[in-house]
Design an enzyme around this catalytic site. Structure first.
Site, PDB file in Angstrom:
ATOM      1  CB  SER A 179       1.534   6.999   4.136  1.00 13.02           C
ATOM      2  OG  SER A 179       2.272   7.342   2.976  1.00 13.02           O
ATOM      3  CE1 TYR A 211       0.893   1.870   2.190  1.00 14.22           C
ATOM      4  CE2 TYR A 211       1.294   4.058   1.316  1.00 14.22           C
ATOM      5  CZ  TYR A 211       1.516   3.091   2.289  1.00 14.22           C
ATOM      6  OH  TYR A 211       2.352   3.366   3.351  1.00 14.22           O
TER       7      TYR A 211
END
Ligand code: NAD
Length: 276
Positions: free
Chosen positions: A161, A174
């Site tokens: 990401s 995350y």
């Protein structure tokens, strides 16, 4: 002569978390390029059925396998089923991931652990098993017996990401998991390149999927999001799938240990565009 429109013909691809979003688009895209696709899902069988249906409509083949990527026994079983059906594995797309958001001061160890288990440990187990399988089946490859036409003995694409480089308040678990994916990818790539296994990752920016529905489903937050994207549009799962397929193809055969940012420029510090 290879038919370039079917560049994955004879190759088997596992895509984890392919009942929805980016994984689903990857699975369908690989199917269209002639691959045998293993559609892995965690909980939504109907969505997995839809993925396989679309693969078959596009002329591809595949199977559906239920597995929680954070559970070793599930992943081992997924590999068993893959080899039983298709006899080999050529591409591992370790895509499955989730968010469990919380302000840092309130984040429980359970919330932290869940994200690390799926996003980081899950990818570790999947790519380790893939690499073992690549090495195990490699002799056939060298003897030229395999129907696969790839130059590497196996290709791994990990889903990271933009938050492997952009810190993200309220999503510390995350961001830590994706930062971990980035360094795992580079270290594994360094170790496995001599085996002729290529390992790379994709770092998407904002892609319109279920994971961020809260952001794109409201006009106001979508408008705000555009301030973070110089290219001024939200990404599609197909934008990512095309890049994943390129990274798994011979066209990127000399690309090792790279992270490809598919983000419309989100990592370009857009807030500095007007002189900072
Ligand atoms: P999504 O929610 O549609 O897809 C995630 C998939 O992972 C789902 O199919 C889900 O069932 C599966 N999954 C979750 N836990 C699992 C488990 N334990 N075992 C197996 N599968 C599991 O969202 P998406 O956007 O398609 O996300 C795919 C990947 O892309 C994730 O790794 C995510 O972190 C990454 N990503 C997405 C974006 C974005 O903007 N959408 C941005 C950057 C990175």
């Amino acid at each position: 002569m290879i038919d370039s429109s079917l560049k994955f013909k004879g190759q088997t691809v596992i895509v984890t978390g392919s009942s929805s979003g980016i994984g689903q688009a990857c699975a369908i895209y690989f199917g269209g390029l002639g691959a045998n696709v293993v559609v892995n899902y965690h909980s939504n069988k109907e969505e997995a059925n839809e993925t396989l249906k679309q693969i078959k409509n596009g002329g591809g083949d595949g199977i559906i396998v239920k597995a929680d990527v954070s559970k070793e026994e599930d992943v081992l079983s997924m590999f068993e089923q893959t080899i039983k059906k298709f006899g080999r594995l050529d591409v591992m797309v370790s895509n499955a991931g989730l968010q469990v958001d919380s302000p840092f001061l309130e984040m429980t160890t359970k919330q932290w652990q869940k994200v690390i288990d799926v996003n980081l440990t899950g990818q570790f187990i999947c790519i380790r098993e893939a690499a073992k399988q690549f090495v195990k089946q490699a002799p056939d490859e060298y003897k030229g017996k395999a129907i696969n036409t790839s130059r590497a003995i196996g290709k791994i694409v990990m889903m990271s990401s933009v938050h492997d480089v952009i810190p993200w308040a309220g999503h510390v678990n995350y961001a830590a998991s994706k930062g971990g994916v980035s360094m795992m990818m580079k270290s594994v790539s360094q170790e496995l390149a001599p085996y002729k296994i290529r390992v790379n990752s994709i770092s998407p920016g904002a892609i319109q999927t279920a994971i961020n529905k809260a952001v794109w489903s409201k006009q106001e937050s979508l408008k705000e999001l555009m301030n973070l994207i110089p290219y001024r549009r939200i990404g599609t799962a197909e934008d990512v799938a095309k890049a994943v397929a390129w990274l798994a193809s011979d066209e990127s055969d000399y690309v090792n240990g790279e992270t490809l940012y598919i983000d419309g420029g989100m990592t370009l510090y857009p807030e500095f565009a007007d002189n900072g």
